[in-house]
Scaffold this active site. Structure first.
Site, short mmCIF file in Angstrom:
data_model
loop_
_atom_site.label_atom_id
_atom_site.label_comp_id
_atom_site.label_asym_id
_atom_site.label_seq_id
_atom_site.Cartn_x
_atom_site.Cartn_y
_atom_site.Cartn_z
N PRO A 96 0.82 -1.22 0.00
CA PRO A 96 0.00 0.00 0.00
C PRO A 96 0.85 1.27 0.00
CG PRO A 96 -0.48 -1.39 1.94
CD PRO A 96 0.58 -2.08 1.16
N ARG A 108 -3.59 -7.42 -20.81
CA ARG A 108 -4.49 -6.85 -21.82
C ARG A 108 -3.78 -5.92 -22.78
NH1 ARG A 108 -9.72 -7.27 -21.32
NH2 ARG A 108 -10.21 -5.31 -22.36
N GLU A 162 3.04 -8.25 8.37
CA GLU A 162 3.14 -6.78 8.47
C GLU A 162 4.01 -6.19 7.36
OE1 GLU A 162 1.31 -4.84 10.66
OE2 GLU A 162 0.41 -6.82 10.87
N1 ADE Z 1 -0.76 -5.35 -0.03
C1 ADE Z 1 -1.65 -5.00 0.90
N2 ADE Z 1 -2.42 -4.00 0.48
C2 ADE Z 1 -2.01 -3.68 -0.78
C3 ADE Z 1 -2.39 -2.72 -1.74
N3 ADE Z 1 -3.38 -1.85 -1.50
N4 ADE Z 1 -1.74 -2.69 -2.90
C4 ADE Z 1 -0.73 -3.54 -3.14
N5 ADE Z 1 -0.31 -4.47 -2.27
C5 ADE Z 1 -0.94 -4.55 -1.10
#
Ligand code: ADE
Length: 250
Positions: free
Chosen positions: A88, A153, A115
């Protein structure tokens, strides 16, 4: 294109590689996807891949040694330049990034669990960190699948009819226009007349206008990113961006 996915849960990804458009791309050799389990690179008796975080706190952290050994074995085999960590914290995936990735010859996608991974793996081996959106998944596997499918794609020959890629949402920076199929009238709701009369130029104009209307209503932020060429094509439809619909009607 060759993609190696590093994952502790290959069973989450494997079935998706054999279905639909992605399955066809893999079966026809347009894309090869291998699943590599970092646990196979752990050297202790318990094949340990995670450990408690230094400094305390909840959860576990993926250890350096098995991950680095796995990535390095792939680099040796394929002289890889793109090692991607799904997290994230990464650059947010959008169609522009998908297009950038679609010209890469090969890449490793690292799926984190727990984590996250020890920061030193990122510092030493990761070239790109990518997020699929501002929310947290329990692991990178579903994110890796999103990347694999979106990139596939864009590869020549994967989507049989390139026109259908061109009408995808985001392909040209706009959301896609509404689509219809038979019957022409369903519960009193009719398909727009212009789509039934075979006038391809009129249909193209209708679709572009609809794509613009939908984008302006739902994602006005996308209009700010349009490039010169796109703005010119929109001008050709007789539309200006950002002004109310009624003022735009011919
Ligand atoms: N791993 C956990 N959440 C994620 C996300 N939003 N994007 C990519 N990998 C992730």
């Amino acid at each position: 294109m060759r993609i190696d996915v590093l994952t502790l849960f290959p069973e989450l990804i494997e079935p998706a590689l054999h279905a639909g458009v992605l399955g066809r791309a893999v079966n026809n050799g347009l894309m090869s996807v291998s699943l590599v389990n970092p646990r196979d690179f752990a050297t202790d008796r318990h094949r340990t891949v995670d450990d408690a975080p230094y400094g305390g706190g909840a959860g576990m952290v993926m250890k350096c040694e098995p991950l680095c050994a796995a990535v390095e074995s792939l680099i040796e085999k394929n002289s890889l330049r793109h090692v991607v960590l799904l997290t994230p914290r990464g650059r947010r995936l959008d169609q522009a990034l998908v297009r950038e990735m679609a010209v890469w010859q090969d890449m490793v996608l690292i799926c984190a669990r727990y984590e996250g991974v020890d920061e030193r793996v990122s510092e030493m081996l990761v070239s790109d960190e990518i997020s699929i959106g501002d929310y947290v998944l329990s692991g990178g596997e579903t994110a890796a699948l999103v990347v694999v499918e979106a990139v596939s794609r864009m590869l020549p020959g994967v989507v049989g009819n390139w026109e259908s890629v061109e009408t995808d949402s985001f392909y040209d920076g706009l959301l896609g226009p509404p689509q219809y199929t038979r019957p022409p009238v369903f519960r009193g709701a009719a398909v727009p007349e212009v789509l039934l009369n075979g006038d391809h130029a009129a249909i193209a104009r209708f679709r572009r206008r609809e794509a613009l209307r939908v984008t302006r209503t739902r994602r006005p932020d996308l209009l700010a990113n349009l490039d010169e060429e796109m703005l010119k094509r929109l001008a050709d439809t007789g539309r200006k961006t950002g002004i109310p619909e009624e003022e735009n009607e011919p």
